[in-house]
Design a protein around this motif. Structure first.
Motif, PDB file in Angstrom:
ATOM      1  N   SER A   9      39.204   8.859  87.965  1.00 50.12           N
ATOM      2  CA  SER A   9      39.668   8.010  86.872  1.00 50.12           C
ATOM      3  C   SER A   9      40.974   7.298  87.201  1.00 50.12           C
ATOM      4  N   GLN A  10      41.668   7.733  88.258  1.00 48.39           N
ATOM      5  CA  GLN A  10      42.928   7.112  88.650  1.00 48.39           C
ATOM      6  C   GLN A  10      42.722   5.921  89.588  1.00 48.39           C
ATOM      7  N   TYR A  11      41.478   5.671  90.002  1.00 44.18           N
ATOM      8  CA  TYR A  11      41.191   4.631  90.981  1.00 44.18           C
ATOM      9  C   TYR A  11      40.491   3.448  90.330  1.00 44.18           C
ATOM     10  N   GLY A  12      40.679   2.278  90.915  1.00 45.47           N
ATOM     11  CA  GLY A  12      40.007   1.084  90.435  1.00 45.47           C
ATOM     12  C   GLY A  12      38.532   1.108  90.767  1.00 45.47           C
ATOM     13  N   ALA A  13      37.815   0.097  90.274  1.00 49.65           N
ATOM     14  CA  ALA A  13      36.366   0.051  90.437  1.00 49.65           C
ATOM     15  C   ALA A  13      35.945  -0.017  91.902  1.00 49.65           C
ATOM     16  N   VAL A  14      36.634  -0.822  92.709  1.00 50.83           N
ATOM     17  CA  VAL A  14      36.272  -0.944  94.123  1.00 50.83           C
ATOM     18  C   VAL A  14      36.528   0.370  94.850  1.00 50.83           C
ATOM     19  N   GLU A  15      37.695   0.963  94.628  1.00 54.99           N
ATOM     20  CA  GLU A  15      38.051   2.199  95.320  1.00 54.99           C
ATOM     21  C   GLU A  15      37.132   3.353  94.920  1.00 54.99           C
ATOM     22  N   SER A  16      36.886   3.505  93.619  1.00 50.77           N
ATOM     23  CA  SER A  16      36.019   4.602  93.177  1.00 50.77           C
ATOM     24  C   SER A  16      34.578   4.354  93.619  1.00 50.77           C
ATOM     25  N   ALA A  18      33.682   2.892  96.398  1.00 51.81           N
ATOM     26  CA  ALA A  18      33.637   3.261  97.816  1.00 51.81           C
ATOM     27  C   ALA A  18      33.507   4.775  97.973  1.00 51.81           C
ATOM     28  N   ILE A  19      34.245   5.525  97.164  1.00 52.73           N
ATOM     29  CA  ILE A  19      34.174   6.988  97.235  1.00 52.73           C
ATOM     30  C   ILE A  19      32.776   7.469  96.878  1.00 52.73           C
ATOM     31  N   LEU A  20      32.215   6.950  95.787  1.00 54.19           N
ATOM     32  CA  LEU A  20      30.911   7.417  95.320  1.00 54.19           C
ATOM     33  C   LEU A  20      29.805   7.064  96.308  1.00 54.19           C
ATOM     34  N   TYR A  21      29.854   5.871  96.888  1.00 48.62           N
ATOM     35  CA  TYR A  21      28.824   5.509  97.863  1.00 48.62           C
ATOM     36  C   TYR A  21      28.984   6.302  99.158  1.00 48.62           C
ATOM     37  N   LEU A  22      30.219   6.616  99.531  1.00 50.17           N
ATOM     38  CA  LEU A  22      30.418   7.478 100.702  1.00 50.17           C
ATOM     39  C   LEU A  22      29.806   8.848 100.438  1.00 50.17           C
ATOM     40  N   VAL A  73      39.220  13.850  93.839  1.00 49.12           N
ATOM     41  CA  VAL A  73      39.195  12.988  95.023  1.00 49.12           C
ATOM     42  C   VAL A  73      39.939  13.710  96.133  1.00 49.12           C
ATOM     43  N   GLY A  74      39.262  13.913  97.259  1.00 48.96           N
ATOM     44  CA  GLY A  74      39.885  14.580  98.389  1.00 48.96           C
ATOM     45  C   GLY A  74      40.727  13.630  99.218  1.00 48.96           C
ATOM     46  N   ALA A  75      41.496  14.211 100.129  1.00 45.85           N
ATOM     47  CA  ALA A  75      42.408  13.407 100.950  1.00 45.85           C
ATOM     48  C   ALA A  75      41.655  12.387 101.807  1.00 45.85           C
ATOM     49  N   ASP A  76      40.553  12.796 102.438  1.00 48.33           N
ATOM     50  CA  ASP A  76      39.772  11.859 103.240  1.00 48.33           C
ATOM     51  C   ASP A  76      39.222  10.737 102.370  1.00 48.33           C
ATOM     52  N   GLU A  77      38.711  11.099 101.207  1.00 49.55           N
ATOM     53  CA  GLU A  77      38.153  10.102 100.301  1.00 49.55           C
ATOM     54  C   GLU A  77      39.221   9.123  99.825  1.00 49.55           C
ATOM     55  N   ALA A  78      40.415   9.643  99.555  1.00 45.18           N
ATOM     56  CA  ALA A  78      41.510   8.777  99.112  1.00 45.18           C
ATOM     57  C   ALA A  78      41.896   7.784 100.204  1.00 45.18           C
ATOM     58  N   CYS A  79      41.923   8.244 101.437  1.00 45.22           N
ATOM     59  CA  CYS A  79      42.257   7.357 102.556  1.00 45.22           C
ATOM     60  C   CYS A  79      41.213   6.246 102.680  1.00 45.22           C
ATOM     61  N   ALA A  99      34.831  -2.162 106.169  1.00 45.73           N
ATOM     62  CA  ALA A  99      35.371  -1.830 104.852  1.00 45.73           C
ATOM     63  C   ALA A  99      35.574  -3.085 104.017  1.00 45.73           C
ATOM     64  N   GLN A 100      36.034  -4.154 104.648  1.00 46.55           N
ATOM     65  CA  GLN A 100      36.229  -5.402 103.909  1.00 46.55           C
ATOM     66  C   GLN A 100      34.894  -5.965 103.425  1.00 46.55           C
ATOM     67  N   ALA A 101      33.901  -5.961 104.301  1.00 44.80           N
ATOM     68  CA  ALA A 101      32.595  -6.506 103.925  1.00 44.80           C
ATOM     69  C   ALA A 101      32.013  -5.742 102.739  1.00 44.80           C
ATOM     70  N   PHE A 102      32.060  -4.416 102.794  1.00 42.56           N
ATOM     71  CA  PHE A 102      31.500  -3.641 101.686  1.00 42.56           C
ATOM     72  C   PHE A 102      32.380  -3.736 100.442  1.00 42.56           C
ATOM     73  N   GLY A 103      33.689  -3.759 100.632  1.00 39.37           N
ATOM     74  CA  GLY A 103      34.597  -3.870  99.494  1.00 39.37           C
ATOM     75  C   GLY A 103      34.398  -5.156  98.716  1.00 39.37           C
ATOM     76  N   LEU A 104      34.114  -6.243  99.416  1.00 37.21           N
ATOM     77  CA  LEU A 104      33.870  -7.513  98.735  1.00 37.21           C
ATOM     78  C   LEU A 104      32.588  -7.461  97.908  1.00 37.21           C
ATOM     79  N   TRP A 105      31.575  -6.757  98.407  1.00 36.11           N
ATOM     80  CA  TRP A 105      30.355  -6.585  97.619  1.00 36.11           C
ATOM     81  C   TRP A 105      30.619  -5.719  96.393  1.00 36.11           C
ATOM     82  N   LEU A 106      31.419  -4.673  96.548  1.00 38.91           N
ATOM     83  CA  LEU A 106      31.774  -3.846  95.393  1.00 38.91           C
ATOM     84  C   LEU A 106      32.531  -4.676  94.365  1.00 38.91           C
ATOM     85  N   ASN A 107      33.401  -5.557  94.852  1.00 43.30           N
ATOM     86  CA  ASN A 107      34.151  -6.432  93.954  1.00 43.30           C
ATOM     87  C   ASN A 107      33.208  -7.342  93.173  1.00 43.30           C
TER      88      ASN A 107
END
Length: 206
Positions: free
Chosen positions: A65-72, A74-78, A136-142, A178-186
């Motif tokens: 809940s502390q992360y934005g839509a793109v960041e969260s 990315a975590i969920l798809y990972l 959210v774990g440390a690896d996921e946060a990174c 990461a940029q390519a996938f992040g833009l799709w998440l956006n």
């Protein structure tokens, strides 16, 4: 997979300790979590250990809940892709549903590139929490910060974060994926929010 989330409720029941997972492990808040939950050797897809013996990179550092839509997102798809064999097909279905056939397929390719680099060239297996876990774990946060920075065009910062996960010579490739996938998440999030606004508008008209 929707990226829009409601904020945590103050009356949310206390969960049992989460269990970090990889291929074949159960969700973090599974009933057996308090007893150590899933156990087994870590493979190249992800770590499978309980918090009694947490893998490096798995310690909780925040909540979704502390992360934005793109960041969260990315975590969920990972988590989805590292959680089980064939999960990329589930990811593809969700992306196509959200973005349409052509864009969803290209988003799946970007996600596949990102996960492939992490799995094949990661400094160590990524430590992921269960798909339903709110920690959210440390690896996921990174990873989330790298995807978020890359999606915003801050490639120098994204590449620097990538060096924490792969060798320096592979960091630009990981940041690019990461940029390519992040833009799709956006783009997915913009569509979700536009649909939400349209629903609100229709509700006001009626």
């Amino acid at each position: 997979m929707a990226l829009h989330r409601d904020s945590d409720s103050e009356t949310e029941p206390r969960r049992r300790p989460c269990v970090l997972r990889g291929r074949g492990a159960g969700p973090c808040d599974a009933p057996d979590a308090a007893g150590g939950g899933s156990s087994g050797p870590a493979d190249r897809r992800g770590a499978v250990m309980s918090l009694h013996n947490p893998p490096r990179g798995g310690s909780p550092v925040g909540r979704l809940s502390q992360y934005g839509a793109v960041e969260s997102g990315a975590i969920l798809y990972l988590r989805l892709c590292l959680g089980s064999h064939g999960a990329i097909d589930r990811a593809r279905s969700g992306l196509i549903e959200a973005l349409g056939d052509a864009a969803g397929s290209r988003a799946t390719e970007a996600l596949t590139d990102l996960v492939t680099i992490l799995v094949d060239h990661g400094r160590r297996p990524m430590a992921c929490h269960g798909l339903a876990c709110q920690c959210v774990g440390a690896d996921e946060a990174c990873l989330a910060q790298m995807v978020g920075c890359a999606a915003e065009g801050a490639m120098e910062d994204a590449t620097l974060m990538a060096t924490l996960m792969v060798r320096a010579d592979l960091a630009p490739a990981l940041a690019g994926a990461a940029q390519a996938f992040g833009l799709w998440l956006n783009q997915m999030n913009r569509r979700v929010m536009a649909a939400h606004r349209a629903d609100v508008h229709r509700g006001r008209l009626h």
